[in-house]
Write an enzyme that holds these catalytic residues in place. Structure first.
Site, PDB file in Angstrom:
ATOM      1  N   ASP A   1       3.902  -6.664   2.383  1.00  0.00           N
ATOM      2  CA  ASP A   1       2.592  -6.697   2.999  1.00  0.00           C
ATOM      3  C   ASP A   1       2.233  -8.167   3.238  1.00  0.00           C
ATOM      4  O   ASP A   1       2.918  -9.082   2.778  1.00  0.00           O
ATOM      5  CB  ASP A   1       1.538  -5.961   2.160  1.00  0.00           C
ATOM      6  CG  ASP A   1       0.369  -5.503   3.036  1.00  0.00           C
ATOM      7  OD1 ASP A   1       0.275  -5.959   4.199  1.00  0.00           O
ATOM      8  OD2 ASP A   1      -0.454  -4.706   2.581  1.00  0.00           O
TER       9      ASP A   1
HETATM   10  C1  BGC Z   1      -2.535  -4.851   5.366  1.00  0.00           C
HETATM   11  C2  BGC Z   1      -1.464  -4.056   6.051  1.00  0.00           C
HETATM   12  C3  BGC Z   1      -1.317  -4.513   7.475  1.00  0.00           C
HETATM   13  C4  BGC Z   1      -0.987  -5.994   7.467  1.00  0.00           C
HETATM   14  C5  BGC Z   1      -0.783  -6.562   8.850  1.00  0.00           C
HETATM   15  C6  BGC Z   1      -2.317  -6.341   5.518  1.00  0.00           C
HETATM   16  O1  BGC Z   1      -3.386  -7.083   5.064  1.00  0.00           O
HETATM   17  O2  BGC Z   1      -2.588  -4.494   4.004  1.00  0.00           O
HETATM   18  O3  BGC Z   1      -1.755  -2.684   5.980  1.00  0.00           O
HETATM   19  O4  BGC Z   1      -0.318  -3.782   8.124  1.00  0.00           O
HETATM   20  O5  BGC Z   1      -2.060  -6.689   6.864  1.00  0.00           O
HETATM   21  O6  BGC Z   1      -1.941  -6.601   9.577  1.00  0.00           O
END
Ligand code: BGC
Length: 740
Positions: free
Chosen positions: A280
């Protein structure tokens, strides 16, 4: 004929195998040419220079790094022009390995669909699949290869802002929806230019963050992990999800990003996942804050060793991984495995054959305003609305009724963007293509009968607008109030300790209702909110979530009876934050309370009900459904026999209506305690007014299985209770024994 089919199937299998083989061979041939630095580059993902969905690290030499082969994928880059611009840079690298463009396409792209939690309330798997399909068609036409969706985290805590992104609290419903979404995103399969790679996230147990606080820790038994939190991930994988994303939380002390048990043992080992795992946003580097890695280098070592294949925005891999391999601290075979997985997807997407195959201006333009997509959005939005209360059949409202005056009151009556919700895209022409509730009610009943007052803002304490609201309420014959959350109040990093209807909105409802006029309340929100006074005192309530581009039209269709609502809550709605976590599939305990007066040394609260305000699976219709008693084909079964449980459902009201008939099972005695009920099936049926139908469920021992204390998944003989009903609370039940 049969022979021909067999030959055809044989040839097809050979062909598919040959294709796969070719891809694996092609992957290996590229891998053999790659330097260690180039390999690490493939494991690196950066945010594009135009937008961000997390805290940014230094981006200054981004474009140069792409040209140097230090970037395998980008996120937050959309549009044919921009993706082409960056792909051009990748084509200047030594090996011309194409970039993958990933994006959060959570509930639509150009056409915004209802938030995933709202869609889950439809219990309509086909419609949900179609929604994901359309999101894929529109975003792939804008150069996107990969969506960071579906989010399949089970969530039992509405304080957690990310509940809006998932399918709610139930693993069975959550698994079916996970599958539908993956199928929708990936369409006819990777390689079709209208399909995007799905990404099951966040692996794993992110929805159980302590206190509902985003990014927080998770501590749970492995049995609970396997029984409640992992099934939707497995379902996504079985449906072919190309990628997984790990999560920000630690699980039992080990951050998910460095969790070998989750990524190598379960996902890539036991489940044989062939795709790749992306971290993530920044989760590799954040292991320093967790107190699990001493620095970025350590974090890279821990994450790659545990099976995280791609680093989103930490810049940890690109800065440390090659050195770690040289020092013998990370096995080259781990790097090779990660790169193989990433390259395989690039091949499967056809990007090695044509890196620009998703860069088609004509297609992008064609998908920009697609009426069929808008129609599907409206259909999905109507199906997502939940009727919570309808005393004396106040709803549906009559469109024409002489001189009746309708007052529209509330901070959301005229809003446009609030329909879109969190994780949606803003387009310059939104204000002309999205309508408000005010616009749509006018279309139904004509301008001259409508009155309007805002009454208050969404989230402040001013009552300055109350007097005006009360005075138009007095003038009106019927009042529609539109209240709820602003679109940024529920989403990532939007956890709340107080989930009551924000600001003074409930005070406004009280003041308006005090006029004695009939009031219909519409609640737009991303999560289950608390609104007890409204629930107890207002005659009609529709929960309208955030419904997307055609939200106002959908709501108005329901208000005026052009559509009979059939949504059912995918999460329990608490009556107070103190009840959270609250869910229908709880354990009975040794001292269960049988009702709210039963509190003496019971598992209860001395100051509040133990029951949710609105139960999981609950939702009304403009008509009434009557359930007769369950009949079983047998009350004593053995081994692999099948049970048929049937119930006659009748539409006893005046409208045709759709009902979600729900099947729950309880295993009365187990080697570990079993929930008071578990959803194991449902059928969405249409019944004409006055019509009755027999609804039958076939139950096998598969539906009786659970994880025992040794994490063995099996069923145990004994007595079972079968429950069928209109929600998790109101059920008919029958018992049987099932022996080995
Ligand atoms: C989120 C993800 C997301 C990623 C990219 C993160 O902060 O937890 O779910 O896909 O950002 O935007």
């Amino acid at each position: 004929m049969r022979f021909l089919i067999l030959v055809f199937t044989f040839l097809l299998t050979q062909f598919v195998n040959a294709q796969k083989k070719t891809i694996d061979q092609r992957v290996d041939s590229v891998l053999r040419l790659m330097t260690l630095d180039e390999k690490v580059g493939q494991m690196n993902q950066y945010n594009g220079p135009w937008a961000a969905t997390g805290p940014l690290t230094n981006n200054d030499n981004l474009l140069t790094q792409i040209k140097e082969g230090k970037v395998g994928s980008m996120l937050n880059v959309t549009g044919v022009a921009r993706t082409r611009e960056l792909q051009d840079l990748a084509m200047q690298t030594r090996l011309r390995i194409p970039l993958l463009f990933g994006q959060d396409i959570i509930h639509g792209y150009r056409t915004t669909f209802p938030i995933p939690l709202a869609e889950a309330a439809s219990w309509d798997l086909e419609a949900i699949e179609r929604s994901a399909r359309i999101a894929a068609i529109e975003s792939s036409a804008a150069g996107v290869h990969w969506t960071f969706a579906p989010m399949v985290d089970i969530a039992r805590d509405p304080r957690w802002g990310r509940v809006m992104e998932g399918a709610g609290e139930d693993p069975y419903l959550g698994s079916l929806i996970a599958k539908a979404r993956v199928k929708g995103f990936q369409g006819r399969g990777l390689g079709s230019t209208d399909a995007v790679m799905a990404c099951a996230k966040h692996f794993a147990a992110y929805g159980a963050a302590v206190g509902g606080r985003d990014y927080n820790s998770v501590d749970m038994s492995l049995r609970q992990l396997h029984e409640i939190y992992l099934p939707p991930f497995k379902a996504a994988l079985d449906a072919g999800a190309a990628t997984f994303m790990n999560s920000f939380n630690d699980l039992n002390g080990i951050p998910a990003t460095a969790n070998k048990y989750l990524q190598r043992d379960i996902l890539k080992g036991e489940w044989k996942f062939k795709g790749f795992v992306v971290s993530d946003w920044g989760s590799v580097g954040e292991m320093i804050n967790h107190g699990y890695a001493k620095d970025n280098k350590d974090a890279s070592m821990l994450a790659t060793t545990a099976g995280s294949d791609m680093d989103m925005e930490s810049r940890s891999y690109i800065q440390n991984l090659a050195q770690l391999v040289k020092e013998g601290k990370v096995k080259l075979s781990f790097v090779d495995d990660a790169v193989r997985r990433i390259l395989r997807k690039k091949f499967e997407m056809g990007l090695f054959d044509d890196p620009y195959r998703f860069c088609n201006e004509a297609r992008e333009k064609e998908q920009w305003n697609n009426q069929a997509h808008l129609d599907a959005e409206k259909d999905m939005a109507r199906k997502s609305i939940v009727l919570l209360k309808n005393e004396k059949q106040l709803l549906p409202l009559k469109k024409t009724n002489g001189q009746r005056k309708i007052a529209l009151i509330g901070p959301l009556v005229r809003s446009i963007k609030e329909h879109l919700g969190f994780w949606s895209y803003d387009w310059p022409d939104d204000s002309s293509r999205i309508t408000s509730l005010w616009d749509e009610v006018q279309k139904k009943v004509g301008d001259n009968k409508l009155l309007y007052a805002k009454g208050c803002n969404i989230n402040d304490s001013s009552r300055a607008g109350f007097d005006e609201a009360i005075s138009i309420a007095k003038e009106a014959d019927i009042i529609i109030m539109s209240v709820g959350e602003a679109r940024d109040m529920t989403g990532e990093a939007k956890s709340k300790s107080n989930i009551h209807l924000p600001g003074v909105q409930e005070e406004l409802i009280k003041a308006v209702a005090a006029t004695g006029k009939p009031v219909v309340v519409l609640i737009s929100a991303g999560r289950p909110l608390i609104f007890n006074w409204t629930a107890d005192n207002v005659p009609a309530i529709l929960y309208t979530w955030w419904l997307g581009t055609k939200g106002a039209e959908a709501i108005t269709d329901v208000l005026f009876g052009d559509y009979n609502p059939s949504g059912k809550l995918p999460m329990s709605f608490p009556g107070t934050e103190g009840q959270i976590p609250i869910y229908y599939n709880y354990y009975n305990t040794g001292r269960p309370a049988t009702n709210d007066s039963d509190r003496f040394y019971r598992s209860a609260y001395i100051d509040f009900s133990i029951y949710p305000k609105f139960a999981f699976g609950y939702g009304l219709s403009y008509t009434n459904f009557n359930y007769r008693n369950i009949t079983l084909n047998s009350t004593s079964l053995k081994g692999n026999q099948k049970l048929t449980a049937s119930v006659v459902v009748s539409n006893t009201g005046e409208y045709d209506g759709t009902e979600v008939v729900q099947l729950y099972i309880r295993d009365l005695v187990g080697s570990v305690v079993r929930p008071v009920k578990d959803l194991k099936g449902f059928q969405k049926i249409l019944l004409k007014a006055g019509e009755s139908k027999t609804v039958s469920f076939t139950i096998t021992t598969e539906e009786l299985k659970f994880y025992n204390n040794d994490l063995k998944y099996d069923w145990e003989p004994g007595e079972f209770e079968i429950m069928i009903g209109t929600n998790s609370k109101d059920v008919k039940s029958a018992k049987l024994t099932w022996n080995k």
